[in-house]
Each structure stands twice: as C-alpha cells, then as structure tokens.
Design a protein around this motif. Structure first.
Motif, short mmCIF file in Angstrom:
data_model
loop_
_atom_site.label_atom_id
_atom_site.label_comp_id
_atom_site.label_asym_id
_atom_site.label_seq_id
_atom_site.Cartn_x
_atom_site.Cartn_y
_atom_site.Cartn_z
N ASP A 22 28.93 46.10 43.21
CA ASP A 22 30.24 46.38 42.62
C ASP A 22 31.40 45.87 43.47
O ASP A 22 32.29 45.19 42.98
N ARG A 23 31.39 46.23 44.76
CA ARG A 23 32.51 45.84 45.62
C ARG A 23 32.63 44.32 45.75
O ARG A 23 33.73 43.77 45.59
N PRO A 24 31.54 43.59 46.02
CA PRO A 24 31.67 42.13 46.11
C PRO A 24 32.19 41.49 44.82
O PRO A 24 32.97 40.53 44.87
N GLU A 25 31.81 42.03 43.67
CA GLU A 25 32.29 41.49 42.39
C GLU A 25 33.79 41.71 42.24
O GLU A 25 34.53 40.81 41.83
N VAL A 26 34.26 42.91 42.58
CA VAL A 26 35.69 43.20 42.48
C VAL A 26 36.46 42.35 43.49
O VAL A 26 37.54 41.84 43.18
N VAL A 27 35.93 42.19 44.70
CA VAL A 27 36.58 41.34 45.70
C VAL A 27 36.71 39.91 45.17
O VAL A 27 37.75 39.26 45.34
N ARG A 28 35.67 39.43 44.51
CA ARG A 28 35.70 38.08 43.94
C ARG A 28 36.80 37.97 42.89
O ARG A 28 37.58 37.01 42.88
N VAL A 29 36.91 38.95 42.01
CA VAL A 29 37.94 38.94 40.96
C VAL A 29 39.33 39.02 41.59
O VAL A 29 40.24 38.29 41.18
N VAL A 30 39.52 39.88 42.58
CA VAL A 30 40.83 40.02 43.23
C VAL A 30 41.20 38.72 43.94
O VAL A 30 42.34 38.27 43.86
N HIS A 31 40.23 38.10 44.61
CA HIS A 31 40.49 36.83 45.29
C HIS A 31 40.91 35.75 44.27
O HIS A 31 41.88 35.01 44.49
N TRP A 32 40.19 35.69 43.16
CA TRP A 32 40.54 34.73 42.11
C TRP A 32 41.94 35.02 41.56
O TRP A 32 42.75 34.11 41.40
N ALA A 33 42.23 36.30 41.28
CA ALA A 33 43.53 36.67 40.72
C ALA A 33 44.65 36.37 41.70
O ALA A 33 45.73 35.93 41.31
N ALA A 34 44.41 36.59 43.00
CA ALA A 34 45.44 36.33 44.01
C ALA A 34 45.74 34.83 44.09
O ALA A 34 46.88 34.44 44.36
N SER A 35 44.74 34.02 43.84
CA SER A 35 44.95 32.57 43.91
C SER A 35 45.75 32.04 42.73
O SER A 35 46.20 30.90 42.75
N ASN A 36 45.96 32.87 41.72
CA ASN A 36 46.73 32.44 40.54
C ASN A 36 48.23 32.51 40.75
O ASN A 36 48.98 32.15 39.85
N GLY A 37 48.67 32.99 41.87
CA GLY A 37 50.11 33.00 42.13
C GLY A 37 50.71 34.38 42.11
O GLY A 37 50.19 35.29 42.74
N ASP A 38 51.79 34.56 41.37
CA ASP A 38 52.59 35.78 41.34
C ASP A 38 51.72 37.02 41.15
O ASP A 38 51.15 37.23 40.10
N ARG A 39 51.65 37.86 42.18
CA ARG A 39 50.79 39.04 42.14
C ARG A 39 51.48 40.24 41.51
O ARG A 39 50.81 41.19 41.11
N SER A 40 52.79 40.22 41.44
CA SER A 40 53.52 41.39 40.96
C SER A 40 53.27 41.67 39.48
O SER A 40 53.37 42.81 39.05
N GLU A 41 52.95 40.67 38.70
CA GLU A 41 52.71 40.87 37.27
C GLU A 41 51.31 40.42 36.88
O GLU A 41 51.04 40.19 35.71
N ASN A 42 50.43 40.31 37.85
CA ASN A 42 49.07 39.85 37.61
C ASN A 42 48.17 41.07 37.43
O ASN A 42 47.79 41.74 38.38
N GLY A 43 47.82 41.36 36.17
CA GLY A 43 47.01 42.54 35.85
C GLY A 43 45.65 42.53 36.54
O GLY A 43 45.20 43.56 37.03
N ASP A 44 44.99 41.38 36.57
CA ASP A 44 43.68 41.31 37.23
C ASP A 44 43.79 41.68 38.70
O ASP A 44 42.94 42.38 39.24
N TYR A 45 44.85 41.23 39.34
CA TYR A 45 45.05 41.52 40.76
C TYR A 45 45.36 43.00 40.96
O TYR A 45 44.73 43.68 41.77
N ILE A 46 46.33 43.51 40.19
CA ILE A 46 46.77 44.91 40.36
C ILE A 46 45.63 45.88 40.08
O ILE A 46 45.33 46.77 40.88
N TYR A 47 44.95 45.68 38.95
CA TYR A 47 43.88 46.62 38.60
C TYR A 47 42.64 46.39 39.46
O TYR A 47 41.88 47.32 39.73
N GLY A 48 42.42 45.16 39.90
CA GLY A 48 41.32 44.88 40.82
C GLY A 48 41.52 45.59 42.14
O GLY A 48 40.57 46.16 42.71
N LYS A 49 42.74 45.56 42.67
CA LYS A 49 43.04 46.25 43.93
C LYS A 49 42.86 47.76 43.76
O LYS A 49 42.32 48.44 44.64
N ARG A 50 43.28 48.27 42.60
CA ARG A 50 43.12 49.70 42.35
C ARG A 50 41.62 50.05 42.29
O ARG A 50 41.19 51.05 42.87
#
Length: 188
Positions: free
Chosen positions: A51-79
């Motif tokens: 579970d954790r490695p999968e979420v880390v992978r998604v958060v890493h991918w979402a962070a690479s997309n740019g603006d994190r403030s409105e990036n749902g994958d990043y915000i919910y992945g971090k949560r």
C-alpha cells in the motif's frame, strides 16, 4: 489557498491507539492469540510492502505534474500516506506490546480462560456462544469478545455447569455455562 487551511493536525496521530490502550486495564498485558498476532503482522506487511509504495508512487507522479496546491492526486495521496503511516505506527506499537497466548494449551479443560469458546444460557434461556480474544481481535458480530469485556470477565475462571453473575447497567443477570471449548493443539 493558504496551506494553513488544508494542513491536518499531526497531534492526533494516535487517536486509535489511545482509545484502544484505554481498554487494557492498567498494568495488564495486551493478550492476543497467535492468529490475531498473525493478522496484525499481515496487515502491517501489506501496508509496508504494497500500500505505502503504491501511494508514494502516485504522490511522486502527481508532484511531477506541477502545481501541487490544486492537484487532487497529490493532496489526497499525501493524506492517504499520513493515514498509512499512522496505521503502521499503531500496528507496530500493538505488536510490541502484544503478549501471545496460545489457547490450545487448555485443550480439554472445562475452565474458562483466554481463548475459550464458551456457550452459555441467559436467564431467558437464550443460548449464546462467545470466544474470548484480545482487544485487537474482537468481532462482536462473530461472537469474538475482548477478554476485558464484562461478559468475558464474568465467565473467566468459571467451569462448565457453573452459574455466574454478569453485572449490567440494567442489573445483575445470571449466566449458565453450558460448554467450554479450546482449539486442538497443532502437531509440529
């Protein structure tokens, strides 16, 4: 949006641990069956290895997309990552404090101890079957009650045929123990 409005508090990391720890009587051990310990260990390994490695992978991918403030994958992945980390800490603490008790050592015994499956009758003549397990294993819908529950405390150390008194908010209730069973020892 300002980060102050979206950041969650880290102070309530162990709300679940605090709630369950309060269920263990002060100075008592955290009794658990071997199967219960294995279930906790399996969940911990699932969280750590899958579970954790999968979420880390998604958060890493979402962070690479740019603006994190409105990036749902990043915000919910971090949560979700915080939730997983919180659960990992909780399970690790539970495993560290666990005292494994094999109920099969009482196989054939008629006295109620931890791990016993007890069939009893209440004063209305209704039959109930419960298995006394650790607080991390309880499942009331399947008849698995914690060893710290009032019913388990009333039944503990009684024998088949005994009548015990259960104190409830509605008053005392008499329970007649019909049978006491333990799992058979596993031959090595």
């Amino acid at each position: 949006m300002n980060k102050a409005f979206v950041k969650e508090s880290d102070n309530d990391d162990d709300d679940e641990a605090v709630a369950l720890a309060q269920a263990i009587p002060l100075g008592a051990k955290n009794y658990i069956t071997p199967a219960g310990y294995k279930a906790i260990k399996d969940e911990l390994l699932q969280l750590i290895d899958v579970d954790r490695p999968e979420v880390v992978r998604v958060v890493h991918w979402a962070a690479s997309n740019g603006d994190r403030s409105e990036n749902g994958d990043y915000i919910y992945g971090k949560r979700r990552l915080r939730e997983i980390d919180r659960r990992i800490r909780f399970l690790t603490k539970r495993m560290d404090s666990a005292f494994i008790v094999d109920p099969s050592v009482h196989y054939g015994n008629e006295q109620v101890f931890f791990g016993a499956t007890v069939r009893y009758l209440n004063k209305a003549g209704e039959a109930h079957t419960v298995t006394i397990v650790g607080i991390d294993e309880l499942d009331p819908l399947r008849g698995r009650i914690s060893w710290v529950s009032p019913v388990a405390r009333a039944l503990t150390k009684a024998r088949e045929g005994d009548v015990v008194t259960l104190e409830t908010p509605q008053g005392s209730e008499e329970l007649e123990i019909v049978s006491v069973d333990y799992p058979e020892p596993i031959a090595d």
